[in-house]
Design a protein around this motif. Structure first.
Motif, PDB file in Angstrom:
ATOM      1  N   MET A 164       0.891  -1.332   0.018  1.00  0.00           N
ATOM      2  CA  MET A 164      -0.070  -0.020  -0.032  1.00  0.00           C
ATOM      3  C   MET A 164       0.830   1.334  -0.085  1.00  0.00           C
ATOM      4  SD  MET A 164      -1.787  -2.464   1.846  1.00  0.00           S
ATOM      5  CE  MET A 164      -3.286  -2.978   2.386  1.00  0.00           C
ATOM      6  N   LEU A 165       0.354   2.132  -0.879  1.00  0.00           N
ATOM      7  CA  LEU A 165       1.175   3.374  -1.035  1.00  0.00           C
ATOM      8  C   LEU A 165       0.426   4.673  -0.953  1.00  0.00           C
ATOM      9  CD1 LEU A 165       3.063   2.602  -4.700  1.00  0.00           C
ATOM     10  CD2 LEU A 165       3.887   2.046  -2.161  1.00  0.00           C
ATOM     11  N   ALA A 166       0.937   5.742  -0.668  1.00  0.00           N
ATOM     12  CA  ALA A 166       0.257   7.190  -0.583  1.00  0.00           C
ATOM     13  C   ALA A 166       1.107   8.008  -1.511  1.00  0.00           C
ATOM     14  CB  ALA A 166      -0.155   7.751   0.817  1.00  0.00           C
ATOM     15  N   ILE A 167       0.460   8.571  -2.479  1.00  0.00           N
ATOM     16  CA  ILE A 167       1.274   9.453  -3.359  1.00  0.00           C
ATOM     17  C   ILE A 167       0.577  10.882  -3.330  1.00  0.00           C
ATOM     18  CG2 ILE A 167       2.505   7.670  -4.885  1.00  0.00           C
ATOM     19  CD1 ILE A 167       0.311   8.578  -7.134  1.00  0.00           C
ATOM     20  N   ARG A 168       1.294  12.094  -3.667  1.00  0.00           N
ATOM     21  CA  ARG A 168       0.712  13.155  -3.708  1.00  0.00           C
ATOM     22  C   ARG A 168       0.793  13.631  -5.068  1.00  0.00           C
ATOM     23  NH1 ARG A 168       2.356  13.307   1.552  1.00  0.00           N
ATOM     24  NH2 ARG A 168       1.186  14.407   2.906  1.00  0.00           N
ATOM     25  N   GLN A 169      -0.411  14.318  -5.393  1.00  0.00           N
ATOM     26  CA  GLN A 169      -0.388  14.681  -6.864  1.00  0.00           C
ATOM     27  C   GLN A 169      -1.147  16.061  -6.931  1.00  0.00           C
ATOM     28  OE1 GLN A 169      -2.911  11.346  -8.556  1.00  0.00           O
ATOM     29  NE2 GLN A 169      -0.903  11.004 -10.094  1.00  0.00           N
ATOM     30  N   PRO A 170      -0.808  16.746  -7.873  1.00  0.00           N
ATOM     31  CA  PRO A 170      -1.527  18.228  -7.983  1.00  0.00           C
ATOM     32  C   PRO A 170      -2.920  18.187  -8.083  1.00  0.00           C
ATOM     33  CG  PRO A 170      -0.564  17.718 -10.063  1.00  0.00           C
ATOM     34  CD  PRO A 170       0.106  16.538  -9.127  1.00  0.00           C
ATOM     35  N   VAL A 191       0.343  31.500  -6.109  1.00  0.00           N
ATOM     36  CA  VAL A 191       0.810  31.057  -7.115  1.00  0.00           C
ATOM     37  C   VAL A 191       1.993  30.226  -6.756  1.00  0.00           C
ATOM     38  CG1 VAL A 191       1.987  31.695  -9.377  1.00  0.00           C
ATOM     39  CG2 VAL A 191       0.004  32.820  -8.750  1.00  0.00           C
ATOM     40  N   GLY A 192       2.802  30.602  -5.896  1.00  0.00           N
ATOM     41  CA  GLY A 192       3.925  29.738  -5.662  1.00  0.00           C
ATOM     42  C   GLY A 192       3.647  28.276  -5.212  1.00  0.00           C
ATOM     43  N   PRO A 193       2.796  27.893  -4.254  1.00  0.00           N
ATOM     44  CA  PRO A 193       2.524  26.374  -4.011  1.00  0.00           C
ATOM     45  C   PRO A 193       1.827  25.950  -5.115  1.00  0.00           C
ATOM     46  CG  PRO A 193       1.258  28.020  -2.569  1.00  0.00           C
ATOM     47  CD  PRO A 193       2.136  28.845  -3.299  1.00  0.00           C
ATOM     48  N   ALA A 194       1.099  26.672  -6.054  1.00  0.00           N
ATOM     49  CA  ALA A 194       0.065  25.835  -6.917  1.00  0.00           C
ATOM     50  C   ALA A 194       1.359  25.531  -7.985  1.00  0.00           C
ATOM     51  CB  ALA A 194      -0.760  26.775  -7.446  1.00  0.00           C
ATOM     52  N   LEU A 195       2.208  26.167  -8.473  1.00  0.00           N
ATOM     53  CA  LEU A 195       3.222  25.864  -9.613  1.00  0.00           C
ATOM     54  C   LEU A 195       3.927  24.873  -8.880  1.00  0.00           C
ATOM     55  CD1 LEU A 195       4.194  29.125 -11.233  1.00  0.00           C
ATOM     56  CD2 LEU A 195       1.983  27.604 -11.675  1.00  0.00           C
ATOM     57  N   ALA A 196       4.367  24.747  -7.904  1.00  0.00           N
ATOM     58  CA  ALA A 196       5.410  23.822  -7.146  1.00  0.00           C
ATOM     59  C   ALA A 196       4.641  22.682  -6.979  1.00  0.00           C
ATOM     60  CB  ALA A 196       5.743  24.354  -5.697  1.00  0.00           C
ATOM     61  N   ALA A 197       3.268  22.508  -6.696  1.00  0.00           N
ATOM     62  CA  ALA A 197       2.557  21.284  -6.665  1.00  0.00           C
ATOM     63  C   ALA A 197       2.344  20.834  -7.993  1.00  0.00           C
ATOM     64  CB  ALA A 197       1.293  21.392  -6.043  1.00  0.00           C
ATOM     65  N   GLY A 495       1.398  29.669   3.006  1.00  0.00           N
ATOM     66  CA  GLY A 495       2.774  29.694   3.735  1.00  0.00           C
ATOM     67  C   GLY A 495       3.158  28.539   4.136  1.00  0.00           C
ATOM     68  N   GLY A 496       4.585  28.202   4.026  1.00  0.00           N
ATOM     69  CA  GLY A 496       5.262  26.905   4.510  1.00  0.00           C
ATOM     70  C   GLY A 496       4.780  25.775   3.680  1.00  0.00           C
ATOM     71  N   PRO A 497       5.206  24.535   4.548  1.00  0.00           N
ATOM     72  CA  PRO A 497       4.538  23.165   3.829  1.00  0.00           C
ATOM     73  C   PRO A 497       3.086  23.307   3.823  1.00  0.00           C
ATOM     74  CG  PRO A 497       5.791  23.006   6.092  1.00  0.00           C
ATOM     75  CD  PRO A 497       5.966  24.642   5.509  1.00  0.00           C
ATOM     76  N   TYR A 498       2.419  23.889   5.031  1.00  0.00           N
ATOM     77  CA  TYR A 498       0.989  23.886   4.954  1.00  0.00           C
ATOM     78  C   TYR A 498       0.216  24.397   3.722  1.00  0.00           C
ATOM     79  CZ  TYR A 498       3.141  24.323   9.673  1.00  0.00           C
ATOM     80  OH  TYR A 498       3.823  24.229  10.709  1.00  0.00           O
ATOM     81  N   GLY A 499       1.003  25.489   3.324  1.00  0.00           N
ATOM     82  CA  GLY A 499       0.302  26.192   1.795  1.00  0.00           C
ATOM     83  C   GLY A 499       0.420  25.233   0.643  1.00  0.00           C
ATOM     84  N   LEU A 500       1.498  24.343   0.590  1.00  0.00           N
ATOM     85  CA  LEU A 500       1.557  23.317  -0.408  1.00  0.00           C
ATOM     86  C   LEU A 500       0.435  22.358  -0.223  1.00  0.00           C
ATOM     87  CD1 LEU A 500       3.453  22.818  -2.745  1.00  0.00           C
ATOM     88  CD2 LEU A 500       5.039  21.655  -1.250  1.00  0.00           C
ATOM     89  N   GLU A 501       0.314  21.878   0.762  1.00  0.00           N
ATOM     90  CA  GLU A 501      -0.820  20.822   0.986  1.00  0.00           C
ATOM     91  C   GLU A 501      -2.186  21.207   0.347  1.00  0.00           C
ATOM     92  OE1 GLU A 501      -0.657  17.583   1.938  1.00  0.00           O
ATOM     93  OE2 GLU A 501       1.528  17.717   2.521  1.00  0.00           O
TER      94      GLU A 501
END
Ligand code: SIN
Length: 517
Positions: A164-170, A191-197, A495-501
């Motif tokens: 079993m795996l969990a992957i993160r996708q945009p 825009v920063g986290p959106a593009l990074a993701a 902001g930070g890793p929270y914003g990327l999620e």
């Protein structure tokens, strides 16, 4: 396709460009000043046949005329974002990281022009605008690095023969609706986290401040961001409901992120239900700022000035209600009034201005109403108290920085967000009373307390029903930290890793037949 050149302006047969749209003389790199929307890598009027004015709030002059884009253009932008995303979502984190770092570096390179554009359209003093550019830049830089930390998990095996795996996708194409108070930073924070993701975006900046958004599109293109990954719609108030509705209802947009008022956030949330979109909402505040008897007065005054008078009080995290314990009330009020009296209202481009204009006449009227309500109910004005007639007769939208004493809970600043340069001081006796007043709001964005007692700083921070707490500090915003609210102040964090999620989905993959048992 990676491009590095600049797009030409496309004039549709129905549209026309204004020859009067001259670039302001203060801007050195003229190509940053664009007077058309940006869709699929082209500066374009889209379907617009009419134009709206962008004003300088320091003097009322028209600085640009932009196409009044509508719902049809929102659909075109959705399609462009969706098509471009098919390629972008499969890029490596390193490829995305590199483009973001180039965007960050270009923002640093163009800092002075970007700051001038902010001051021209939003009014804030140039020194503050320079600070906003670097704050905005920090989100591109941070997410260029965070992109490399989008990890998945190999999960514990709970069934024989399987893995079993969990992957993160945009999440997918994101519609971004941004406010006028931070014309650059509220865009890059999304825009920063959106593009990074690995998401693409379509931005709808506020009608008051579209010029910074368009300059950011120029920068994205110069950094090599592929066409269609970043789009920008220029929308006047008359079309804003149509465009907002189109964004919420489009199945091509998988995410909506909004910074602005609570009533508009509630409306967007309802409209997004039609397509069950992921949403992030950063909405209004009504921040309490509590000064305890054991606080250092100078530290507290500095913290309050930073929190209350930045951008003339027009931030969602501005202190709205200043609660001061009775033992230091008079000393704090006197020190604050002295600091505030020394502030200088004026055009943000004029040397020495420390308080720029409010965004428009309605904002000045609202602040005036708050002061009048307080005074009518018994408050005393210790500094300021009115709009400066000379500046406003010349077309400006100013309000003199103000301090009021003897404010009580029945007065308007305790009931609604002021969004202007006034500090209303309330007196309290006990910690419990301060907490009761502080938490007596349906908002829950930022809050502040000043104390030298370590136990109290923990206790009160935990008891404040807000998403953010500043302890002996009024300037709490940073690229690495979670910005956001609870209650009616919003959903999600930036902001930070929270914003990327906020721009990632977690996908579970179950692989069978790995072993026979
Ligand atoms: C806001 O007013 O919404 C943003 C303020 C900040 O990022 O500091």
């Amino acid at each position: 396709m990676i491009r590095t050149g600049f797009s030409k302006v496309v004039v549709p047969s129905s549209g026309r460009l204004f020859s009067s749209n001259a670039t302001p003389s203060q801007i050195v790199n003229k190509h940053l000043w664009r007077t058309a929307g940006y869709i699929n890598g082209e500066f374009t009027n889209g379907s617009a046949t009419e134009f709206f004015d962008v004003h300088n709030p320091a003097n009322g002059s028209v600085i640009a005329k932009l196409p009044r884009m509508g719902a049809k253009d929102a659909e075109t932008a959705a399609q462009a974002s969706y098509d471009a995303w098919q390629v972008w979502k499969n890029t490596t984190v390193k490829e995305r990281s590199k483009v973001l770092m180039k965007m960050a570096n270009l923002m640093t390179h163009y800092q002075e022009d970007l700051a001038t554009i902010i001051t021209l359209e939003a009014g804030k003093p140039l020194a503050e605008a320079r600070g906003e550019v670097m704050y905005a830049q920090s989100f591109y830089e941070l997410y260029s690095e965070e992109a490399k930390r989008i990890n998945g998990d190999v999960l514990p095996q709970s069934v024989h023969g399987r893995r079993m795996l969990a992957i993160r996708q945009p999440v997918g194409p994101a519609a971004l609706i941004t406010p006028w108070n931070f014309p650059s930073a509220m865009i890059t924070r999304k825009v920063g986290p959106a593009l990074a993701a690995g998401c693409s975006v379509a931005i709808k900046p506020a009608e008051e401040t579209p010029m910074s958004a368009l300059a950011l599109c120029v920068i994205a293109e110069e950094a090599g961001l592929p066409a269609g990954i970043m789009n920008c719609l220029t929308v006047a108030r008359s079309e804003v409901v149509d465009v907002g509705t189109a964004m919420c209802h489009s199945p091509l947009f998988r995410k909506l992120s909004f910074t602005g008022s609570t009533p508009v956030g509630k409306w967007l949330m309802r409209e997004c239900a039609t397509t069950v979109k992921r949403i992030s909402l950063e909405l209004g505040g009504n921040a309490p700022f509590i000064v305890f008897d054991d606080a250092d007065i100078e530290t507290s005054v500095t913290a309050l000035v930073n929190s209350k008078f930045r951008n003339a009080g027009q931030t969602c995290i501005s202190s709205n209600r200043v609660l001061v314990q009775e033992g230091v009330y008079d000393a704090f009020a006197a020190a604050l009034a002295a600091r505030v009296t020394a502030m200088q209202c004026g055009d943000g481009l004029t040397e020495g201005s420390t308080c720029g204009p409010l965004i428009n006449d309605a904002a000045v009227a609202k602040v005036g109403r708050h002061v009048e309500d307080c005074v009518a109910k018994g408050a005393t004005v210790l500094a300021g108290g009115a709009a400066p007639a000379d500046l406003n007769e010349a077309g400006g939208c100013f309000f003199t920085p103000t301090v009021m004493a003897n404010v009580t809970e029945e007065m308007l600043p305790c009931i609604e967000e002021t969004f202007g340069p006034i500090a209303p001081l309330l007196k309290f006796k006990t910690e419990d009373e301060a907490l009761r007043i502080a938490n007596s709001t349906r908002m829950g964005l930022a809050s502040y307390l000043c104390t030298r007692d370590l136990a109290r700083s923990w206790r009160v921070s935990e008891a404040l029903e807000f998403g953010m707490v500043g302890v002996n500090e009024g300037a709490i915003s940073a690229d690495t930290t979670p910005f956001g609210g609870i209650k009616e102040s919003g959903i999600g964090r930036e902001g930070g890793p929270y914003g990327l999620e906020e721009y990632l989905e977690v996908k579970y993959i179950c692989m069978g037949g790995i072993t026979s048992v």
